[in-house]
Scaffold this motif. Structure first.
Motif, short mmCIF file in Angstrom:
data_model
loop_
_atom_site.label_atom_id
_atom_site.label_comp_id
_atom_site.label_asym_id
_atom_site.label_seq_id
_atom_site.Cartn_x
_atom_site.Cartn_y
_atom_site.Cartn_z
N VAL A 188 40.54 32.30 42.54
CA VAL A 188 41.19 32.73 41.31
C VAL A 188 41.37 34.25 41.28
CG1 VAL A 188 40.91 32.96 38.79
CG2 VAL A 188 40.50 30.75 39.91
N PHE A 189 40.30 34.99 41.62
CA PHE A 189 40.37 36.45 41.52
C PHE A 189 41.20 37.05 42.66
CE2 PHE A 189 36.46 35.95 38.86
CZ PHE A 189 37.02 36.45 37.71
N ILE A 190 41.19 36.42 43.82
CA ILE A 190 42.03 36.89 44.91
C ILE A 190 43.51 36.74 44.55
CG2 ILE A 190 42.79 36.37 47.27
CD1 ILE A 190 39.84 35.83 47.94
N VAL A 191 43.86 35.59 43.97
CA VAL A 191 45.24 35.37 43.53
C VAL A 191 45.62 36.37 42.45
CG1 VAL A 191 46.77 33.77 42.30
CG2 VAL A 191 45.34 32.94 44.18
N CYS A 192 44.73 36.59 41.50
CA CYS A 192 44.98 37.53 40.41
C CYS A 192 45.28 38.93 40.94
CB CYS A 192 43.78 37.56 39.46
SG CYS A 192 43.97 38.70 38.07
N GLY A 193 44.40 39.44 41.80
CA GLY A 193 44.58 40.78 42.34
C GLY A 193 45.77 40.89 43.27
N SER A 194 46.01 39.85 44.07
CA SER A 194 47.12 39.89 45.03
C SER A 194 48.47 39.90 44.33
CB SER A 194 47.04 38.70 45.98
OG SER A 194 45.84 38.72 46.72
N VAL A 195 48.63 39.03 43.33
CA VAL A 195 49.89 38.98 42.59
C VAL A 195 50.16 40.32 41.91
CG1 VAL A 195 51.08 37.92 40.62
CG2 VAL A 195 49.86 36.47 42.25
N GLY A 201 48.96 43.33 42.71
CA GLY A 201 49.25 44.39 43.67
C GLY A 201 50.61 44.26 44.31
N LEU A 202 50.99 43.06 44.70
CA LEU A 202 52.28 42.85 45.37
C LEU A 202 53.46 43.12 44.44
CD1 LEU A 202 51.42 39.67 47.46
CD2 LEU A 202 51.76 41.99 48.32
N LEU A 203 53.31 42.74 43.19
CA LEU A 203 54.39 43.01 42.22
C LEU A 203 54.61 44.50 42.05
CD1 LEU A 203 53.78 40.37 39.39
CD2 LEU A 203 55.74 40.50 40.91
N ALA A 212 47.91 50.04 45.14
CA ALA A 212 46.98 50.39 46.22
C ALA A 212 45.54 50.10 45.83
CB ALA A 212 47.14 51.87 46.58
N THR A 213 45.17 50.45 44.60
CA THR A 213 43.80 50.19 44.15
C THR A 213 43.55 48.69 44.00
OG1 THR A 213 44.49 50.49 41.84
CG2 THR A 213 43.58 52.40 42.97
N GLY A 214 44.54 47.97 43.48
CA GLY A 214 44.37 46.52 43.29
C GLY A 214 44.25 45.76 44.59
N LEU A 215 45.13 46.07 45.55
CA LEU A 215 45.08 45.39 46.84
C LEU A 215 43.82 45.75 47.62
CD1 LEU A 215 48.82 45.67 47.98
CD2 LEU A 215 47.61 43.63 47.17
#
Length: 410
Positions: free
Chosen positions: A269-276, A278-280, A145-148
């Motif tokens: 880069v940072f959007i991909v990092c945070g999204s991966v 959070g989704l995992l 939740a915090t990451g997304l």
């Protein structure tokens, strides 16, 4: 109110607070720069102020999280959650209307203090509401939740990037307006949780502590009674946060020197990092923790993080960079909830105290990761990633016999 309803309510609150935090993150250096120029501060000192004001946030969390966690053990989680949200909202609004660089320091420090209260008490709330069997999954949802929210924040902030609002003597431009929007959003979350969130169930041990609030219980007396495994878990957490901060704090400079990446590429880069990440944590990591246990996953998280950091030295193509960053995300998606869960299991019933110390150590890793990484990069551009990847592999090797970890069979 049932456990699931309370958990959902708190996770929604965490997500929205982190959206508010994420809105301000990309603009913070430029807002500081704008006020510094208005005050006639030299260009050499501007970036010093940017670094100090940015770093003051995790620094104050490092200093106060253990005390705030211990306080939540005595008075309950809900008061600190609500107080933290209200204080964060007020200080963020004052930050947005500050006309002085030194007021920015003051309100940034106070924001760090109130956010530490909210995040530490929220973690302890989830620990209260979960069993040892379900705690890893609960912590994974918290981190998700915090990451997304932090990823969604900059996307929301872009909607207000060219908006300017005047209210009498106050003018909110594209730099200051996102901070005001963040303050309003957090205040709405505070009102929402005030009516919707009940206090977490207090065990008999905590009831005794609550009935003796005047009795002093220093943090140091708690530390003297902890197990050696607790210290090792803190070390592992410190190194993992140090690694992540080293990547986040130096990759812009690293990629600019070697790949000529600009703000657009860095955002991707940072959007991909945070999204991966959070989704995992929304599903796969929770399932893995339930199936294999937290301790069995630790070395794999460390190895994935090490692989991602080391591979960053090998390619300048965006598609490969995103793949390598995904390894970092996978490693952190595994490590953060597993370490938080294991630390609470080693703490008895003092979840607030232990999670406060956990949060403090993480904040220290975040501060030092940026500083150490930046210094290393002056000597050699790849040095931070090389050193930290070796260190992570060493700790992964140590963790196997230390916790008698099982080999995963998929």
């Amino acid at each position: 109110m049932t456990y699931k309803k309370n958990l959902v309510i708190l996770l929604i609150g965490l997500f929205l607070v982190m959206v508010g935090f994420g809105i301000t993150l990309p603009l913070l250096p430029f807002y500081i720069q704008k006020l510094s120029i208005a005050e006639g501060i030299s260009s050499e000192k501007i970036w010093l102020h940017v670094g100090l004001i940015t770093g003051s946030y995790p620094l104050i969390q490092f200093l106060f999280s253990p005390y705030l966690g211990s306080l939540s053990d005595k008075i309950g989680r809900r008061p600190l959650i609500l107080c933290g949200l209200l204080g964060y909202s007020v200080t963020m609004f004052l930050f947005s209307i500050s006309g002085s660089i030194y007021l920015l320091y003051l309100f940034r420090l106070l924001s760090g203090l109130f956010s530490a209260a909210f995040l530490t008490a929220s973690s302890a709330y989830i620990a209260d509401k979960t069993t040892e069997k379900t705690r890893g999954g609960g912590m994974a949802l918290l981190v998700s939740a915090t990451g997304l929210g932090a990823v969604a924040g900059p996307l929301v902030g872009n909607l207000f990037s060219k908006v300017k609002i005047s209210l009498g003597q106050l003018t909110f431009d594209s730099f200051s307006l996102p901070f005001t929007i963040s303050a309003i959003l957090v205040l709405l979350v505070c009102l929402f949780l005030f009516f919707a969130l009940s206090e977490s169930k207090i065990s008999s041990t905590q009831q005794i502590a609550k009935s003796n609030r005047t009795e002093k219980e220093p943090i140091f007396s708690f530390l003297r009674s902890v197990k050696k495994s607790f210290i090792f878990l803190l070390v592992f957490s410190f190194v993992s946060q140090l690694s992540l901060a080293m990547f986040e704090g130096t990759f812009a400079l690293h990629s600019q020197r070697l790949f000529s990446f600009g703000p657009k590429q860095m955002s991707i880069v940072f959007i991909v990092c945070g999204s991966v990440m959070g989704l995992l944590q929304l599903g796969p990591v929770t399932w893995l923790i339930k199936k294999k246990g937290e301790d069995a996953l630790l070395p794999y998280g460390l190895i994935m993080l090490s692989i991602g950091m080391s591979l960053l030295m090998l390619s300048n193509k965006m598609e490969f960079i995103l793949l390598f960053v995904s390894f970092i995300s996978i490693g952190m998606a595994i490590l953060t909830p597993c370490l938080a869960s294991l630390i609470t299991k080693d703490s008895g019933k003092k979840y607030g105290t232990t999670l406060g110390i956990f949060s403090s150590i993480n904040s220290l890793g975040q501060v030092l990761g940026v500083v150490i990484g930046s210094v290393m990069m002056i000597w050699f551009v790849h040095l931070p990633y090389f050193i930290i990847s070796i260190l992570l592999l060493i700790i992964a090797a140590i963790s196997v016999p230390k916790f008698r970890l099982k080999i995963l069979h998929f």
